[in-house]
Design an enzyme around this catalytic site. Structure first.
Site, PDB file in Angstrom:
ATOM      1  N   THR A 302       0.839  -1.201   0.000  1.00 18.36           N
ATOM      2  CA  THR A 302       0.000   0.000   0.000  1.00 18.36           C
ATOM      3  C   THR A 302       0.869   1.244   0.000  1.00 18.36           C
ATOM      4  O   THR A 302       0.613   2.206  -0.742  1.00 18.36           O
ATOM      5  CB  THR A 302      -0.922   0.007   1.234  1.00 18.36           C
ATOM      6  OG1 THR A 302      -1.747  -1.167   1.216  1.00 18.36           O
ATOM      7  CG2 THR A 302      -1.809   1.239   1.254  1.00 18.36           C
ATOM      8  N   GLN A 332      -6.243  -2.144  -2.284  1.00 14.55           N
ATOM      9  CA  GLN A 332      -5.479  -0.933  -1.958  1.00 14.55           C
ATOM     10  C   GLN A 332      -4.676  -0.465  -3.172  1.00 14.55           C
ATOM     11  O   GLN A 332      -3.860  -1.222  -3.720  1.00 14.55           O
ATOM     12  CB  GLN A 332      -4.530  -1.181  -0.790  1.00 14.55           C
ATOM     13  CG  GLN A 332      -5.223  -1.511   0.523  1.00 14.55           C
ATOM     14  CD  GLN A 332      -5.343  -2.995   0.766  1.00 14.55           C
ATOM     15  OE1 GLN A 332      -5.435  -3.792  -0.173  1.00 14.55           O
ATOM     16  NE2 GLN A 332      -5.332  -3.396   2.030  1.00 14.55           N
ATOM     17  N   GLN A 354     -10.064   2.117  -3.448  1.00 15.42           N
ATOM     18  CA  GLN A 354      -9.675   1.915  -2.061  1.00 15.42           C
ATOM     19  C   GLN A 354      -8.346   2.617  -1.782  1.00 15.42           C
ATOM     20  O   GLN A 354      -7.386   2.482  -2.541  1.00 15.42           O
ATOM     21  CB  GLN A 354      -9.551   0.416  -1.744  1.00 15.42           C
ATOM     22  CG  GLN A 354      -9.202   0.120  -0.292  1.00 15.42           C
ATOM     23  CD  GLN A 354      -9.283  -1.355   0.052  1.00 15.42           C
ATOM     24  OE1 GLN A 354      -9.806  -2.159  -0.713  1.00 15.42           O
ATOM     25  NE2 GLN A 354      -8.783  -1.716   1.214  1.00 15.42           N
ATOM     26  N   ASP A 355      -8.307   3.388  -0.667  1.00 19.74           N
ATOM     27  CA  ASP A 355      -7.077   4.070  -0.231  1.00 19.74           C
ATOM     28  C   ASP A 355      -6.579   5.090  -1.250  1.00 19.74           C
ATOM     29  O   ASP A 355      -5.395   5.130  -1.582  1.00 19.74           O
ATOM     30  CB  ASP A 355      -5.972   3.052   0.063  1.00 19.74           C
ATOM     31  CG  ASP A 355      -6.280   2.191   1.281  1.00 19.74           C
ATOM     32  OD1 ASP A 355      -7.327   2.403   1.902  1.00 19.74           O
ATOM     33  OD2 ASP A 355      -5.473   1.299   1.594  1.00 19.74           O
ATOM     34  N   ASP A 376     -12.106   3.554   2.793  1.00 19.26           N
ATOM     35  CA  ASP A 376     -11.043   4.293   3.498  1.00 19.26           C
ATOM     36  C   ASP A 376     -10.291   5.221   2.558  1.00 19.26           C
ATOM     37  O   ASP A 376      -9.064   5.331   2.606  1.00 19.26           O
ATOM     38  CB  ASP A 376     -10.051   3.314   4.140  1.00 19.26           C
ATOM     39  CG  ASP A 376     -10.733   2.265   5.006  1.00 19.26           C
ATOM     40  OD1 ASP A 376     -11.821   2.534   5.525  1.00 19.26           O
ATOM     41  OD2 ASP A 376     -10.162   1.153   5.141  1.00 19.26           O
ATOM     42  N   ARG A 440     -14.112   5.355   9.829  1.00 17.93           N
ATOM     43  CA  ARG A 440     -13.969   4.255  10.783  1.00 17.93           C
ATOM     44  C   ARG A 440     -12.570   4.313  11.390  1.00 17.93           C
ATOM     45  O   ARG A 440     -11.624   4.820  10.769  1.00 17.93           O
ATOM     46  CB  ARG A 440     -14.247   2.905  10.132  1.00 17.93           C
ATOM     47  CG  ARG A 440     -13.349   2.534   8.954  1.00 17.93           C
ATOM     48  CD  ARG A 440     -13.747   1.178   8.390  1.00 17.93           C
ATOM     49  NE  ARG A 440     -12.820   0.709   7.365  1.00 17.93           N
ATOM     50  CZ  ARG A 440     -12.533  -0.574   7.141  1.00 17.93           C
ATOM     51  NH1 ARG A 440     -13.085  -1.504   7.899  1.00 17.93           N
ATOM     52  NH2 ARG A 440     -11.706  -0.925   6.188  1.00 17.93           N
ATOM     53  N   TRP A 442      -9.145   3.399  12.187  1.00 17.37           N
ATOM     54  CA  TRP A 442      -8.058   2.509  11.779  1.00 17.37           C
ATOM     55  C   TRP A 442      -7.155   2.177  12.958  1.00 17.37           C
ATOM     56  O   TRP A 442      -6.689   1.049  13.095  1.00 17.37           O
ATOM     57  CB  TRP A 442      -7.260   3.199  10.667  1.00 17.37           C
ATOM     58  CG  TRP A 442      -6.154   2.382  10.088  1.00 17.37           C
ATOM     59  CD1 TRP A 442      -6.016   1.029  10.112  1.00 17.37           C
ATOM     60  CD2 TRP A 442      -5.013   2.884   9.386  1.00 17.37           C
ATOM     61  NE1 TRP A 442      -4.871   0.647   9.455  1.00 17.37           N
ATOM     62  CE2 TRP A 442      -4.234   1.768   9.006  1.00 17.37           C
ATOM     63  CE3 TRP A 442      -4.585   4.163   9.034  1.00 17.37           C
ATOM     64  CZ2 TRP A 442      -3.041   1.906   8.304  1.00 17.37           C
ATOM     65  CZ3 TRP A 442      -3.407   4.294   8.323  1.00 17.37           C
ATOM     66  CH2 TRP A 442      -2.642   3.174   7.962  1.00 17.37           C
TER      67      TRP A 442
END
Length: 537
Positions: A302, A332, A354-355, A376, A440, A442
């Site tokens: 990531t 990711q 994602q990410d 996220d 959320r 992490w």
């Protein structure tokens, strides 16, 4: 119009040293500042100095060097036995260790030369640097755990050493009084700066006057180069343009302006730590596009999947689209990873799934940006303020829940978090995501606030989503203040101990003025900003 005398008075106040070193407390009292009291006492028992902060940083430096040696030894002995994923995770750790060592050396120099009184700006910088050291180590550890490396366990204990130093340094200096806020912060809004449109000014560069126009806007320019993937410019690659910038330039040297003309730049750009004061200017969203498609599924970590990576402090980007096109099925896949202190993005697009945006560490500011993704998609552990941005939730995999944020604060002494102010939270073009949440947790001390923002109907009425059962729900800080829109009603929000509907005083803690001391560095960029709340309480 702001009162010039008040502005001068505020500027004079900013030069005063609000932090003073009090008489050192006994070790037992000093160690109350850290979650690792026993380790703290053990470390301080070996000290013959009453300056716990300096001593702890020296211990961190020694520990950092040992960690670098351990990583190198492990890699050398296990080279033929390691998987590709483990090798990649160790490479990330090497990068992060080098970065942390540089930060710790800088902190040691600053503390050694510091007088009894620290300026507020310096105290904030030291806390920022140590917060980044803790974040760097956590990133390394997380990557090793993910791939099941045998090196993860011994490295895990090192986090506590850095945490102890962060606590001691953060609390070593007592503030003489709180920073002024409210009406004073309002005086620091951009209204007191020239009102011409900086982005339109930049575009005059196409007529050959970019340096002159920047100077006229009060922006100190060192040099300007042009880039085009199609030729007819100084460079065809943004990386080559970055490489041509001077090393370790000082604030007074001015910006090195890279004008990236309209086009698609299919390259993975890195702005190294020693390339400071770079201003990257494009022809606007969807005109100048930096694109890539690295992802975890395709073998990248990531951390190193990003299309665009920046470390160099005082970085500014304007009118650029950054994207990662790997798609939701590749999980990711980062578009931008930002680890640059006092960095800014203005009228940029950051797009992925994602990410999308890895706001990794340090102090960051985003203004009038479009940021889109799925899971996220704004994450990391920087002290990041987003103002007047459009945040778009995208549809990902079937029945996949969308979390707009996943903030990674792992230590209560870190000055980090995500502050979303005067933004729009809504769905991207159809199809809409299945379920969407504001964020959320992490990490254990995750910290995110939404203030004065439009909350669209795609957000679940409960607002926030658990990460792993009840983990972090009593230690996180999630807040909302004077939001509006179809899902701004907080009546059905989560009942977690760490969630709060903020009052004005609490909200002011997360403004540019209080959260990042942005009034000390944003004016030089000429990017508009609100120093305090958009609407006075």
């Amino acid at each position: 119009m702001a009162n010039p005398l008040l502005i001068f008075f505020l500027f004079t106040l900013s030069l005063a040293p609000p932090y003073s070193a009090a008489a050192p407390p006994p070790p037992a009292a000093a160690c109350k500042s850290t979650p690792h009291r026993e380790l703290c006492l053990s470390i301080l028992s070996a000290s013959n100095s009453d300056n716990y902060a300096k001593f702890s940083v020296k211990q961190c430096l020694q520990h950092s060097r040992k960690l670098s040696d351990s990583i190198a030894d492990f890699a050398a002995k296990q080279e033929l036995l390691m998987s590709y994923s483990e090798t990649a995770a160790l490479d990330d750790c090497r990068q992060l260790q080098e970065l942390s060592a540089a930060y710790l050396e800088l902190i040691a120099v600053e503390l050694k030369s510091a007088a009894a009184n620290l300026s507020e700006a310096l105290a904030c910088r030291l806390q920022t640097l140590l917060s980044a050291v803790v974040t760097n180590h956590q990133t390394c550890y997380d990557g090793l755990v993910e791939v099941g490396s045998a090196l993860a366990a011994p490295l895990g204990d090192a986090a506590a050493v850095y945490s102890v130093s962060l606590g001691l340094v953060t609390h070593a200096f007592s503030r003489k009084g709180p920073r002024p806020s409210g009406a004073v912060a309002a005086e620091l809004d951009w209204a007191r700066y020239p009102t011409s449109d900086l982005f339109e000014t930049i575009h005059l560069g196409k007529k050959g006057r970019i340096v002159e126009e920047l100077w006229e806007q009060g922006i100190h320019v060192n040099a300007t180069v042009t880039v085009s993937p199609y030729g007819g410019a100084n460079f065809t690659s943004i990386n080559d343009a970055v490489a041509s910038a001077p090393n370790n330039s000082a604030v007074e040297d001015g910006y090195f302006v890279i004008y990236a003309k309209q086009g698609y730049y299919q390259e993975y750009v890195v702005v190294p730590r020693h390339k400071k004061n770079i201003m990257l200017v494009g022809d606007g969203i969807n005109a100048t596009v930096i694109t890539g498609n690295r992802s975890v599924v395709d073998g990248w970590t990531t951390f190193n999947s990003a299309t665009f990576i920046v470390y160099g402090e005082r970085f500014v980007a304007m009118g650029i689209s950054f994207e990662n096109t790997a798609g939701p099925e590749k999980h990711q896949a980062v578009a931008v990873r930002n680890s640059a202190d006092i960095s800014s993005f203005y009228r940029c697009s950051i797009a992925g799934y994602q990410d999308t945006l890895y706001a990794h560490s340090m102090r960051q500011f985003y203004r009038e940006c479009d940021i889109s993704g799925t899971v996220d998609f704004i994450f990391g552990n920087a002290a990041a303020v987003f103002q007047s941005c459009n945040l778009y939730g995208r549809a990902g995999l079937p029945n996949q829940k969308v979390a707009f944020t996943a903030q990674g604060r792992s230590d209560p002494n870190q000055n980090t978090g995500i502050s979303i102010q005067n933004c729009t939270v809504t769905a991207a073009a159809a199809p809409s995501p299945a379920e969407s949440y504001l964020g959320r947790p992490w990490k254990q001390y995750s910290r995110t606030v939404y203030m004065e923002s439009y909350i669209g109907e795609l957000i679940n009425p409960v607002g926030w989503l658990e990460w792993n059962g009840t983990a972090g729900l009593d230690t996180l800080y999630y807040g909302e203040y004077r939001n509006y829109g179809p899902r701004a009603d907080t009546a059905m929000r989560v009942k977690w101990p760490g969630y709060t509907v903020m009052n004005a005083t609490e909200a002011l803690d997360f403004t540019v003025f209080n959260f990042t001391m942005g009034e000390t560095w944003l004016p030089s960029t000429n990017i508009p900003f609100h120093g305090g709340l958009v609407v006075s309480p």
